[in-house]
Scaffold this active site. Structure first.
Site, short mmCIF file in Angstrom:
data_model
loop_
_atom_site.label_atom_id
_atom_site.label_comp_id
_atom_site.label_asym_id
_atom_site.label_seq_id
_atom_site.Cartn_x
_atom_site.Cartn_y
_atom_site.Cartn_z
CG HIS A 1 80.51 33.51 64.82
ND1 HIS A 1 79.71 33.02 63.92
CD2 HIS A 1 80.42 34.82 64.56
CE1 HIS A 1 78.75 33.78 63.72
NE2 HIS A 1 79.14 35.09 63.84
CG HIS B 1 78.08 38.24 67.14
ND1 HIS B 1 76.75 38.04 66.94
CD2 HIS B 1 78.52 38.15 65.80
CE1 HIS B 1 76.80 37.44 65.70
NE2 HIS B 1 77.61 37.59 65.17
CD GLU B 2 82.16 38.80 64.83
OE1 GLU B 2 82.50 37.69 64.60
OE2 GLU B 2 81.44 39.68 64.33
CD GLU C 1 76.81 35.60 61.35
OE1 GLU C 1 76.81 35.84 62.51
OE2 GLU C 1 77.99 35.93 60.49
CE1 TYR D 1 75.45 38.93 62.04
CE2 TYR D 1 74.55 38.41 60.08
CZ TYR D 1 75.41 38.80 60.90
OH TYR D 1 76.74 38.96 60.63
#
Length: 613
Positions: A358, A354-355, A377, A438
């Protein structure tokens, strides 16, 4: 003559308006020297910033972010948490009260600017907690560059959120949002949102950062480490060079990133590997039983970068670092800070992926996450679920986004939903922010794929990257590409899904079995109109698909991943019911229903299917 003058005037106004709205982005170049007093969790810094104004506007002021000023009692962040009460972000509260309210005086964060100059001349400035307004001696004209120099002192705060000292995983210093950073200026003006806990926005910039710190420390950071053989952790038997205070010097450089972040700890280990045709990846973490899954994660992270590159566009930077930061996860330029301790390999990878995603949706496609958090997000969550499904396929899920749809439906029924269009820090309920940004942001792409077809969605995402990487796109830019590729009008969908909390709720109202056919009446019980994919499953195990386009689309989809389908007449958005007749009698049918793919975010899916008995 009069008409001719009017026409000329209209042309001039049109040209001026087009020029005013033409895309531009500001540029910055930071050169920093940082001297860390690790024993007292503080540092002294100075920086030179070359700032280029590519806008058509003359600038008489500039703004800087001073994020660490939020980490103290009675700050805006503290007030916001206290005002939200039980609806506040649980990571900022303890026993029902704000954690910020009880920070000891000697552990408060601060960023104290001693002076700032423009082209060598002192400037007047005022600090409005986390925002510093600087009055310029020389206006910055369009297409010109000015140089700022600045001297400041900072105290590393107790870690409450993202930044700070001595966090619960034992990392000494997590240095994020740690320096006075130029705010972004664009067509909407200066992005000067107070920091009360959530998102960020900044101009693309180059960084050249020198950090002096006790020689026993290891640093994990975004950017390229320029002197790995002179510091601890990155090479075998380094020749550590120290100054008179026994400090080692670290130098990092990076080009065209939004932010520079780093963390320091004496117990960090560094593992490095190279993704084929991709970046060099650094794992920087404390090795222990609690972090045992980091080493196992390496081959998965290699596949992750390869999948992201092939699906969403190439990662453009030469390195990427996953750094154990000790609080949740947060993305920065060429690195992420994440919790290091994990209960499972899949859990650790979910956070890393997930990170890391980004890097696409917020870093390379640098949307303003303070005003449009769902764009970064939500799109990041979509990429996360896509990749996690590829790495850990689940046979019991009809599509990779099924759980996100179920999560959304459950929250809608709580009655606490808030629109995704709201500003990131201005949601009244912490969970409502999460769902709006999200979950609904992710489902924006899932529902879009349902509307335009998965092949078109893939083309849209690649074109979005191709046109806007290393720029600052908006949802309008994305929608323009989606309409261009699909040939559809999609403004109605964007409006309903982002600006409102209206819901999708279709149902099978009635089925009439004829001698040689079946007539089905569908009903829209919800408030969001959608096209409908209707399918039947026959007794001889054949699936037959029908597509009912919505009139506002103007163009039906032509293909999707569930196979061939027959396109029926448009369903007008003003009409509650729709009737179709299929050339199958009751004895032919086993199951009929709306959306066999289960991508439609219908809040009452139980009435979408009928088993024929």
């Amino acid at each position: 003559m009069k008409n001719r003058l009017v026409a000329i005037f209209s042309l001039i106004v049109g040209l001026i308006t087009a020029q005013q709205q033409a895309y531009y982005q500001q540029e910055a170049s930071y050169k920093m020297e940082i001297d860390v007093d690790a024993a007292n969790y503080s540092y002294h810094g100075n920086q030179e910033i070359k700032y280029t104004n590519n806008s058509p506007d003359e600038l008489s002021v500039v703004y800087f972010h001073l994020y660490w000023n939020a980490f103290k009692p009675n700050s805006l962040m503290d007030q916001r948490v206290q005002n939200q009460g039980k609806n506040a972000d649980g990571r900022l509260t303890e026993f029902g009260s704000s954690k910020l309210a009880s920070i000891p005086k000697n552990e408060e964060g601060s960023q104290t600017v001693n002076w700032i100059k423009q082209n060598g001349k002192l400037l007047k400035f005022e600090v409005q907690e986390t925002i510093m307004k600087v009055y310029l001696n020389e206006k910055i004209k369009p297409n010109s560059t000015t140089t700022f120099t600045m001297d400041w002192d900072s105290v590393v705060p107790k870690q409450i959120r993202r930044s700070g000292r001595n966090n619960r995983e034992g990392v000494d210093m997590t240095m994020t949002q740690w320096f006075p950073k130029l705010a972004e200026y664009d067509y909407d003006g200066w992005a000067t949102f107070d920091y009360v806990g959530r998102e960020f926005h900044a101009p693309f910039a180059d960084f050249d950062v020198t950090i002096k710190i006790d020689k026993d420390y290891v640093i994990g950071a975004g950017g390229i480490l320029e002197n790995p053989s002179e510091v601890k952790g990155y090479t075998e038997n380094p020749t550590i060079k120290t100054d008179k205070n026994d400090k080692a010097t670290w130098r990092f450089t990076a080009k065209n990133i939004l932010d520079f972040a780093w963390a320091a700890d004496k117990d960090y280990s560094v593992e490095t590997f190279i993704v084929p045709d991709g970046p060099k990846v650094n794992f920087v973490y404390q090795k222990s039983e609690k972090t045992q899954f980091w080493s196992e994660a390496q081959p998965y992270i290699t596949k992750y970068f390869q999948l992201m590159n092939a699906t969403f566009g190439r990662y453009v930077y030469p390195t990427y670092s996953f750094v154990q930061g000790g609080d949740g996860g947060m993305e920065y330029g060429m690195c992420t800070m994440i919790l290091g301790e994990a209960r499972s390999l899949e859990g650790l990878l979910g956070l890393m992926i997930h990170e890391g995603a980004h890097s696409w949706y917020q870093q390379m496609l640098a949307t303003n996450e303070s005003t449009k958090p769902w764009l970064d997000e939500g799109f990041t969550s979509y990429a996360e679920d896509f990749v996690m499904n590829a790495l850990f396929p689940k046979d019991d899920m009809p599509n990779p986004f099924y759980n996100a749809i179920q999560s959304y439906v459950r929250f809608v029924k709580s009655g606490k939903e808030e629109p995704a269009v709201w500003l990131a820090d201005h949601h009244d309920n912490g969970t409502a922010y999460t769902v709006a940004s999200y979950t609904k942001g992710e489902l924006f792409l899932v529902e879009l794929g349902y509307i335009v077809g998965e092949e078109n969605l893939s083309k849209i995402l690649k074109k979005y990257y191709q046109d806007w990487n290393l720029k600052h796109p908006t949802d309008r830019d994305f929608l323009h590409i989606a309409q261009q590729i699909s040939g559809m009008d999609l403004k109605w969908f964007h409006h309903y899904w982002i600006n409102t909390t209206k819901t999708i709720d279709y149902a099978i109202k009635d089925v009439k079995y004829n001698d040689d056919s079946t007539t089905i009446t569908l009903v829209n019980n919800g408030e969001v109109p959608m096209p409908i994919d209707f399918s039947i499953f026959t007794k001889d195990k054949k699936t037959v698909n029908y597509h009912i386009p919505l009139n506002m689309m103007r163009t039906p989809k032509t293909k999707d991943y569930f196979g061939d389908f027959q396109t029926l007449n448009y369903w007008n958005w003003t009409t509650k019911e729709y009737t179709l007749t299929i050339p199958y009698k009751k004895s032919d049918l086993q199951i009929l229903g709306i959306d066999f793919s289960q991508r439609l975010a219908d809040v009452n899916p139980e009435n979408n299917f009928l088993e024929v008995k």
